[in-house]
Design a protein around this motif. Structure first.
Motif, PDB file in Angstrom:
ATOM      1  N   HIS A  62       0.830  -1.213   0.000  1.00  0.00           N
ATOM      2  CA  HIS A  62       0.000   0.000   0.000  1.00  0.00           C
ATOM      3  C   HIS A  62       0.862   1.259   0.000  1.00  0.00           C
ATOM      4  CE1 HIS A  62      -3.847  -2.089   1.724  1.00  0.00           C
ATOM      5  NE2 HIS A  62      -3.705  -2.261   0.422  1.00  0.00           N
TER       6      HIS A  62
ATOM      7  N   GLU B 243      -7.224  -5.632  -5.413  1.00  0.00           N
ATOM      8  CA  GLU B 243      -7.288  -4.176  -5.344  1.00  0.00           C
ATOM      9  C   GLU B 243      -6.800  -3.567  -6.659  1.00  0.00           C
ATOM     10  OE1 GLU B 243      -5.598  -2.463  -1.782  1.00  0.00           O
ATOM     11  OE2 GLU B 243      -5.637  -4.415  -0.777  1.00  0.00           O
ATOM     12  N   GLY B 244      -7.014  -2.265  -6.816  1.00  0.00           N
ATOM     13  CA  GLY B 244      -6.500  -1.557  -7.989  1.00  0.00           C
ATOM     14  C   GLY B 244      -7.306  -1.810  -9.248  1.00  0.00           C
ATOM     15  N   GLU B 245      -6.707  -1.415 -10.373  1.00  0.00           N
ATOM     16  CA  GLU B 245      -7.366  -1.519 -11.680  1.00  0.00           C
ATOM     17  C   GLU B 245      -6.573  -2.421 -12.616  1.00  0.00           C
ATOM     18  OE1 GLU B 245      -9.801   2.400 -12.804  1.00  0.00           O
ATOM     19  OE2 GLU B 245      -7.638   2.758 -12.670  1.00  0.00           O
TER      20      GLU B 245
ATOM     21  N   HIS C  23       2.076  -1.493  -7.835  1.00  0.00           N
ATOM     22  CA  HIS C  23       0.814  -1.422  -8.592  1.00  0.00           C
ATOM     23  C   HIS C  23       0.535  -2.742  -9.313  1.00  0.00           C
ATOM     24  CE1 HIS C  23      -0.294   2.822  -8.053  1.00  0.00           C
ATOM     25  NE2 HIS C  23       1.015   3.041  -7.983  1.00  0.00           N
TER      26      HIS C  23
ATOM     27  N   LEU D  63      -1.063  -5.034  -6.465  1.00  0.00           N
ATOM     28  CA  LEU D  63      -2.397  -4.703  -5.946  1.00  0.00           C
ATOM     29  C   LEU D  63      -3.505  -5.589  -6.512  1.00  0.00           C
ATOM     30  CD1 LEU D  63      -2.318  -0.778  -5.789  1.00  0.00           C
ATOM     31  CD2 LEU D  63      -2.438  -2.359  -3.850  1.00  0.00           C
ATOM     32  N   PRO D  64      -3.612  -5.772  -7.826  1.00  0.00           N
ATOM     33  CA  PRO D  64      -4.680  -6.621  -8.356  1.00  0.00           C
ATOM     34  C   PRO D  64      -4.589  -8.083  -7.902  1.00  0.00           C
ATOM     35  CG  PRO D  64      -3.866  -5.175 -10.069  1.00  0.00           C
ATOM     36  CD  PRO D  64      -2.916  -5.055  -8.922  1.00  0.00           C
TER      37      PRO D  64
ATOM     38  N   ILE E  87      -0.591   0.093 -14.435  1.00  0.00           N
ATOM     39  CA  ILE E  87       0.626   0.446 -13.702  1.00  0.00           C
ATOM     40  C   ILE E  87       1.126   1.810 -14.166  1.00  0.00           C
ATOM     41  CG2 ILE E  87       3.000  -0.248 -13.190  1.00  0.00           C
ATOM     42  CD1 ILE E  87       2.116  -3.138 -13.977  1.00  0.00           C
TER      43      ILE E  87
ATOM     44  N   ALA F 233       2.780   1.828  -3.407  1.00  0.00           N
ATOM     45  CA  ALA F 233       1.975   2.003  -4.629  1.00  0.00           C
ATOM     46  C   ALA F 233       1.656   3.483  -4.807  1.00  0.00           C
ATOM     47  CB  ALA F 233       0.696   1.169  -4.553  1.00  0.00           C
TER      48      ALA F 233
ATOM     49  N   PRO G 163      -2.545  -5.657 -14.913  1.00  0.00           N
ATOM     50  CA  PRO G 163      -2.649  -4.513 -14.001  1.00  0.00           C
ATOM     51  C   PRO G 163      -2.382  -3.173 -14.671  1.00  0.00           C
ATOM     52  CG  PRO G 163      -1.435  -6.310 -12.973  1.00  0.00           C
ATOM     53  CD  PRO G 163      -1.633  -6.702 -14.405  1.00  0.00           C
TER      54      PRO G 163
ATOM     55  N   ASN H  76     -12.173  -2.401 -12.684  1.00  0.00           N
ATOM     56  CA  ASN H  76     -11.827  -2.789 -11.330  1.00  0.00           C
ATOM     57  C   ASN H  76     -11.248  -4.201 -11.323  1.00  0.00           C
ATOM     58  OD1 ASN H  76     -12.911  -4.361  -8.751  1.00  0.00           O
ATOM     59  ND2 ASN H  76     -12.573  -2.232  -8.167  1.00  0.00           N
TER      60      ASN H  76
END
Length: 511
Positions: free
Chosen positions: A80, A158-160, A150, A153-154, A133, A83, A131, A169
């Protein structure tokens, strides 16, 4: 299906993974190494040994001990907090490459992650979940920390991500594919982000596009030579053998093959004694670029199969060493070198464009105009090319000569390799546009001369080009033509016909 071993991934395989969406799996031996390495990490946690990133904080916080009950929180907090990338996202293919390269590095078995972590990376590759990024924010040492965070995260839901042509999402895409988020445990967050995979992935895509562009530049240059009634003698093999560079010799051989049978080329003394450097020195200049490409290819294939995180685990956990394999200097230098080399293809191409359009330098219609004066023809296309090569000169300033300390001066020398790789990619894109302009001008010139006199190889290039870019009969919005030519080069301009001429090239000096 490409089998990842941690040790044998090639650029050819990466090309298939990126452009043909080939799926990936891991070898049985690599899984065994992963399991052995993981047992070592679990033993370290159990014994509460002081080991960087497993039972301590990170960077300047390496002397802060972490309670065993907080190891999961430590890894999540790491992702976290790190990122914090900014800017436009990397191209989707770079994200795909990062997933593959991170998985391949972990499969070497020196990182101590669980099998489930690597399986998650492979699932993302094989389902096309990539992801989002951000491109900016990495110093290129301590790993590509921000970009790789980044990337992670996925994996956690989480993240995109990019999925089926949309930016969406991560959890939604994962749910569609039946993939569940994972939870990171001891060392796993650090192992995922301590590496050079952002700069290397960007470097892989840049190299693959640059290599194709280098071949295309020769075919386009061959058409220009015909358009200008260039002197073929400069490509005689004797000239190049006595200098001795294999790449120069091979470029000259390909040029002879491309121009074989042409009635539009000339011999020394027929029209002029010698050509300008931008024609005569194609093997020397383009050959030097090929030398660089060969160097970059070697460095990328080493880095693609390297263990680049920290600490590394050896001998079943008996030896855990904090080193610096995350430092991106080898790729930083390679990317700067690549950017400079490809910029030179644009520089010499722009000079050939000038020779095609300048009435003081040829006997063609001024600016290849169908009606000089009333219609400007290719006049401003040369301006555009000049602007692009000038921009390349600023982008080619080496990123690797810069460094700035971070983490309270604990990390006091960094590579800036990710910046270098991004700049190299921009240079490749600009160079493709310059060569697209040269192709438009060269096609116009050879048709003014008479396409019937062209060599079979260059005529086939002309015929393919004319399917997309028509002859200039009157002024039009040439921006559209440049985009069309650029797309042709990116997607449909075959290099197989060009490559075949290099077979059997002589590289030994004659006795």
């Amino acid at each position: 299906m490409i089998v990842l071993t941690g040790n044998s991934l090639t650029l050819k395989e990466m090309s298939n993974i990126l452009f043909n969406y080939e799926k990936v799996t891991a070898s049985d031996d690599s899984w065994k190494r992963v399991e052995e390495s993981r047992k070592a990490v679990e033993q370290i946690v159990k014994e509460n040994r002081v080991v960087y990133g497993i039972t301590t904080g990170f960077g300047k916080f390496s002397d802060v001990l972490i309670n065993p009950k907080d190891v999961e929180a430590l890894q999540l907090n790491l992702i976290h907090s790190h990122a914090c990338g900014v800017g436009d996202p990397f191209p989707e293919l770079v994200s795909r490459a990062m997933l593959v390269l991170r998985a391949n590095a972990l499969l070497k078995g020196f990182s101590g992650v669980r099998k489930v972590v690597i399986e998650q990376l492979l699932k993302f590759v094989n389902t096309g979940i990539h992801p989002v990024i951000p491109q900016q924010g990495s110093l290129g040492a301590s790993g590509d920390l921000a970009p790789l965070s980044h990337l992670v995260l996925p994996l956690l839901g989480e993240g995109e991500v990019f999925y089926k042509g949309n930016r969406t999402n991560a959890l939604e895409a994962m749910t569609t594919e039946g993939i569940f988020p994972i939870t990171l445990t001891a060392k796993e967050g650090l192992a995922l982000i301590n590496g050079t995979q952002a700069m290397t992935a960007m470097g892989v895509l840049t190299y693959l596009e640059a290599e194709k562009l280098a071949y295309q530049s020769e075919a386009i240059a061959a058409m220009t030579i015909e358009g200008l009634k260039g002197i073929i003698d400069a490509f005689d093999e004797d000239v190049h053998i006595v200098r001795g560079y294999p790449e120069q010799i091979t470029v000259a051989k390909r040029m002879r093959g491309l121009l074989e049978g042409s009635k539009l080329t000339t011999k020394q003394g027929e029209i002029r004694v010698q050509d300008a450097y931008s024609l005569r020195c194609i093997p020397q200049v383009h050959g030097a670029t090929w030398q660089t490409l060969n160097y970059v290819k070697e460095k990328l294939e080493i880095e693609m199969n390297a263990a680049t995180d920290n600490p590394l685990i050896f001998d079943g956990g008996k030896k855990v060493i904090s080193g610096g394999n995350f430092h991106g200097q080898p790729i930083a230098l390679a990317m700067d070198f690549l950017g400079i080399a490809i910029a030179e293809l644009a520089n010499i191409s722009e000079r050939r464009i000038e020779r095609l359009v300048n009435p003081q330098l040829n006997d063609l219609p001024p600016f290849l105009s169908p009606e000089p004066g009333l219609q400007s023809g290719a006049m401003i296309m040369q301006y555009c090319a000049a602007s692009l090569v000038s921009e390349n000169k600023t982008l080619a300033h080496p990123a690797s000569v810069d460094s700035i300390p971070s983490s309270a001066n604990q990390e006091d020398h960094v590579s800036m390799g990710t910046i270098g790789s991004r700049h190299a990619y921009q240079i490749v894109s600009n160079t493709r546009r310059v060569l697209a302009i040269e192709s438009i001008c060269a096609m116009q010139a050879v048709e003014i001369r008479g396409a019937d006199g062209m060599a079979p190889a260059t005529k086939s290039v002309l015929e393919e080009g004319r399917k997309r870019i028509p002859f200039i009969e009157k002024d039009r919005v040439f921006s559209n033509d440049i985009v069309e030519a650029e797309n042709w080069m990116r997607n449909a301009f075959s290099i197989d016909e060009i490559k075949k001429f290099e077979k059997g090239a002589i590289v030994e000096e004659r006795v």
